[in-house]
Design a protein around this motif. Structure first.
Motif, PDB file in Angstrom:
ATOM      1  N   ILE A 267       0.828  -1.209   0.000  1.00  0.00           N
ATOM      2  CA  ILE A 267       0.000   0.000   0.000  1.00  0.00           C
ATOM      3  C   ILE A 267       0.860   1.256   0.000  1.00  0.00           C
ATOM      4  N   GLU A 268       1.930   1.235   0.756  1.00  0.00           N
ATOM      5  CA  GLU A 268       2.765   2.429   0.898  1.00  0.00           C
ATOM      6  C   GLU A 268       3.444   2.839  -0.404  1.00  0.00           C
ATOM      7  N   ASN A 269       3.503   1.921  -1.359  1.00  0.00           N
ATOM      8  CA  ASN A 269       4.190   2.213  -2.622  1.00  0.00           C
ATOM      9  C   ASN A 269       3.257   2.250  -3.823  1.00  0.00           C
ATOM     10  N   GLU A 270       1.947   2.334  -3.589  1.00  0.00           N
ATOM     11  CA  GLU A 270       1.016   2.200  -4.708  1.00  0.00           C
ATOM     12  C   GLU A 270       1.094   3.374  -5.696  1.00  0.00           C
ATOM     13  N   GLN A 271       1.521   4.535  -5.234  1.00  0.00           N
ATOM     14  CA  GLN A 271       1.683   5.665  -6.157  1.00  0.00           C
ATOM     15  C   GLN A 271       3.152   5.784  -6.555  1.00  0.00           C
ATOM     16  N   ASN A 272       3.645   4.765  -7.190  1.00  0.00           N
ATOM     17  CA  ASN A 272       5.054   4.721  -7.561  1.00  0.00           C
ATOM     18  C   ASN A 272       5.231   5.133  -9.024  1.00  0.00           C
ATOM     19  N   PRO A 273       6.440   5.461  -9.431  1.00  0.00           N
ATOM     20  CA  PRO A 273       6.670   6.040 -10.769  1.00  0.00           C
ATOM     21  C   PRO A 273       6.579   5.052 -11.923  1.00  0.00           C
ATOM     22  N   GLU A 274       6.083   3.848 -11.673  1.00  0.00           N
ATOM     23  CA  GLU A 274       5.863   2.904 -12.770  1.00  0.00           C
ATOM     24  C   GLU A 274       4.411   2.902 -13.226  1.00  0.00           C
ATOM     25  N   ILE A 275       3.504   3.461 -12.432  1.00  0.00           N
ATOM     26  CA  ILE A 275       2.079   3.310 -12.672  1.00  0.00           C
ATOM     27  C   ILE A 275       1.557   4.419 -13.568  1.00  0.00           C
ATOM     28  N   ASP A 399     -12.772  -4.092   1.531  1.00  0.00           N
ATOM     29  CA  ASP A 399     -12.424  -2.710   1.213  1.00  0.00           C
ATOM     30  C   ASP A 399     -10.952  -2.414   1.463  1.00  0.00           C
ATOM     31  N   SER A 400     -10.085  -3.277   0.953  1.00  0.00           N
ATOM     32  CA  SER A 400      -8.661  -2.963   0.981  1.00  0.00           C
ATOM     33  C   SER A 400      -8.422  -1.678   0.198  1.00  0.00           C
ATOM     34  N   PRO A 401      -7.571  -0.791   0.703  1.00  0.00           N
ATOM     35  CA  PRO A 401      -7.296   0.449  -0.029  1.00  0.00           C
ATOM     36  C   PRO A 401      -6.221   0.306  -1.096  1.00  0.00           C
ATOM     37  N   PHE A 402      -5.720  -0.895  -1.298  1.00  0.00           N
ATOM     38  CA  PHE A 402      -4.645  -1.061  -2.270  1.00  0.00           C
ATOM     39  C   PHE A 402      -5.171  -0.873  -3.690  1.00  0.00           C
ATOM     40  N   ASP A 403      -4.503  -0.029  -4.448  1.00  0.00           N
ATOM     41  CA  ASP A 403      -4.921   0.251  -5.823  1.00  0.00           C
ATOM     42  C   ASP A 403      -4.744  -0.979  -6.714  1.00  0.00           C
ATOM     43  N   VAL A 404      -5.521  -1.016  -7.775  1.00  0.00           N
ATOM     44  CA  VAL A 404      -5.400  -2.078  -8.775  1.00  0.00           C
ATOM     45  C   VAL A 404      -4.726  -1.477 -10.000  1.00  0.00           C
ATOM     46  N   TYR A 405      -3.544  -1.977 -10.310  1.00  0.00           N
ATOM     47  CA  TYR A 405      -2.779  -1.457 -11.437  1.00  0.00           C
ATOM     48  C   TYR A 405      -3.364  -1.973 -12.750  1.00  0.00           C
TER      49      TYR A 405
END
Length: 572
Positions: A267-275, A399-405
């Motif tokens: 979760i802490e890395n979901e807004q990373n520069p690969e997405i 309701d996990s807050p983890f984004d779906v890439y």
């Protein structure tokens, strides 16, 4: 009717946006205005388009995306109930998950259309600049295109819907299926508009020009593969177009591959520069979060709540064999991020108890079995992020807050390689081959021993890189467009139904893989002939390569019947 539709949208936006925990979604309207009183500035446009990132996608993401994208593709072993119909390729038009996924994708289309239809006129009359209006339109059209990409790849010929309020007013309620060429062109036009009007950079999580160009690369490589197979839809020039879009993203977006594959799925890395594009789910109750932790997690020891329904779900033997062959005897760093196997230790899961160690069979301090053997001695890991002590979110209602890439830079790298390969059977040098090697290098893998990337090598690499990201079926479809019979042969030769059995239940080897034997579908064990694998060898035929339109939709609209001819869409 139009005002009624507007009120529905307003209520939806108020519920969606005031529930959000993502920074760019935070929005609390003071008086819940109607749409006619909204769109006074760029911020209000962005608050409206923010609704497209999560809730409308929930039912699609909840089950259908992985049942088709991973399970039907042969990457996962799971045979339960209506979900299992995708494992066996035995689904029909009455499958609940097909109906829910279809409705979810058209919900995305509907909400995008409401913004596209209403926002420009209202915002323009309020003095909002054309640039801000077009950026909002670009965002809405991007999501409409994304939804239609899944619709056409899953179902084929589907209805194109624009200006729904006008159609309702004219009693034009029964829309026909449109031709494949029409749907692809509709997607292309939306994505081109998005690429021309979205910004180069935006707040974390927002789609940009580069997301649109990445999706255009995927669209055109799909059309190229159709042309390579002799289909009348698409052209071999689409490979060149796809390569151009992919190269633009790779060379000019400033995005990079995230260095640690496993950490990318925290979760802490979901807004990373690969997405480039992700569904932005939030921890706000059923319908707003990512349900995949509940669907995939092995046990409540991991999740901290009873929603852990993945005890019987494994990666298929076929996927595991592909991963091992693709690594050429090396250790693939992606493996433990995709699935758990005996002895794996995760220090970031169940941290309050010192971490989580995967065992084939787990027992409590009294020796009671609390974690059962899974069919292939593995359980699913990707999208499984742990409990509140692990990440700070109380996940209790799917309701996990983890984004779906949905689109990563690694995908664009491999699309680039696929596009530059074109009709050829391999690459051994050049930028496409270098892109392929870059993805392998991040996984800790060396240059292949034969110093080339064949067509099969490329799709094996994609299969592993995007394991459990619901992409495998899209990849299989592109292979099918290029070589229908070869792809059916590939699917029918999969070891998707093979599973492991204990050789001697009375020995002390329950957590030793050597205490188990692999039994192929429909066969008996050799070490212990009593081990009977009653699972069938699954057979795919051409009519299983697309989903049927839901039966309830066909009943309401006979123009959607399988035998009904699609029509060309009349573009303005």
């Amino acid at each position: 009717m139009r005002q009624y539709i507007r009120i529905i949208l307003t209520v939806f936006l108020a519920i969606q946006l005031t529930s959000c925990g993502e920074e760019f979604l935070d929005f609390v309207p003071e008086d819940q205005p109607t749409v006619d009183g909204w769109y006074n500035d760029a911020d209000e446009i962005r608050q409206a388009t923010a609704a497209l990132y999560g809730r409308p996608w929930f039912e699609f993401n909840d089950v259908l995306s992985w049942c088709v994208g991973d399970l039907m593709a042969g990457d996962m072993f799971h045979n339960w109930d209506e979900e299992g119909q995708f494992f066996y390729a035995s689904f029909n038009e009455n499958n609940t998950h097909i109906a829910n996924g279809w409705q979810s994708l058209y919900d995305v289309v509907s909400f995008a259309n409401l913004i596209i239809d209403d926002m420009p006129g209202i915002a323009g009359s309020n003095g909002v600049s054309d640039a801000d209006i077009n950026a909002g339109l670009g965002e809405a059209r991007f999501f409409r295109a994304a939804a239609y990409y899944y619709l056409v790849e899953y179902w084929g010929e589907v209805p194109i819907i624009e200006s729904p309020a006008e159609k309702v007013a004219n009693q034009d309620l029964f829309l026909p299926k449109n031709t494949l060429g029409s749907v692809y062109e509709f997607i292309r036009r939306d994505l081109v508009f998005a690429a021309e009007n979205l910004p180069e950079a935006d707040a974390g999580g927002r789609v940009t020009e580069w997301a649109a160009k990445g999706m255009l690369a995927k669209l055109h490589v799909t059309l190229g593969q159709r042309a390579a197979g002799g289909n009348s839809v698409g052209s071999l020039e689409d490979f060149t177009t796809a390569a151009g879009y992919a190269a633009d993203v790779i060379n000019n977006s400033g995005l990079v591959l995230f260095p640690d594959y496993e950490s990318m799925f925290l979760i802490e890395n979901e807004q990373n520069p690969e997405i480039l594009f992700a569904l932005r789910f939030i921890n706000a109750g059923w319908g707003f979060g990512n349900a995949k932790q509940a669907r995939f997690a092995r046990n409540s020891i991991i999740t901290g709540d009873p929603q852990a329904w993945g005890g019987g779900k494994s990666m298929s033997v076929d996927f595991i064999n592909t991963l091992q062959a693709n690594a050429e005897s090396a250790e693939d760093a992606r493996r433990r991020a995709i699935y758990m196997q005996n002895g794996d230790f995760y220090d970031y899961i169940n941290v309050v108890n010192g971490g989580y160690t995967y065992q084939i069979i787990g027992r409590d301090e009294n020796g009671t079995e609390i974690e059962n053997q899974a069919p292939t001695l593995t359980n699913l890991k990707k999208h499984v992020v742990g409990n509140v002590e692990d990440h700070g979110f109380i996940v209790s209602n799917q309701d996990s807050p983890f984004d779906v890439y949905m689109l990563r830079l690694a995908d664009v790298y491999l699309i680039y390689a696929e596009a530059l390969m074109g009709q050829d059977g391999s690459l051994s040098s050049g930028p496409g081959y270098d892109a392929y090697l870059a993805v392998r290098s991040r996984a800790g893998l060396a240059t292949p021993s034969d110093n080339e990337m064949s067509f099969r090598d490329l799709f094996n690499e994609r299969r592993i890189e995007f394991g459990l990201e619901a992409m495998a079926w899209l990849d299989i479809k592109r292979q099918y467009y290029r070589d229908p019979q070869g792809t059916l042969d590939l699917l029918n030769a999969q070891s998707r139904s093979d599973q492991y059995f204990r050789i001697d239940v009375n020995d002390n080897m329950e957590n030793d893989p050597d205490g188990y034997e692999l039994v192929r579908a429909g066969e008996s064990g050799t070490a212990n002939p009593a081990n009977q694998n009653t699972e069938p060898q699954v057979t795919f035929t051409a009519n299983r390569m697309s989903l049927p339109i839901p039966g309830n939709e066909v009943v309401m609209n006979p123009l959607l019947r399988p035998q009904a001819e699609p029509v060309e869409y009349e573009f303005e």
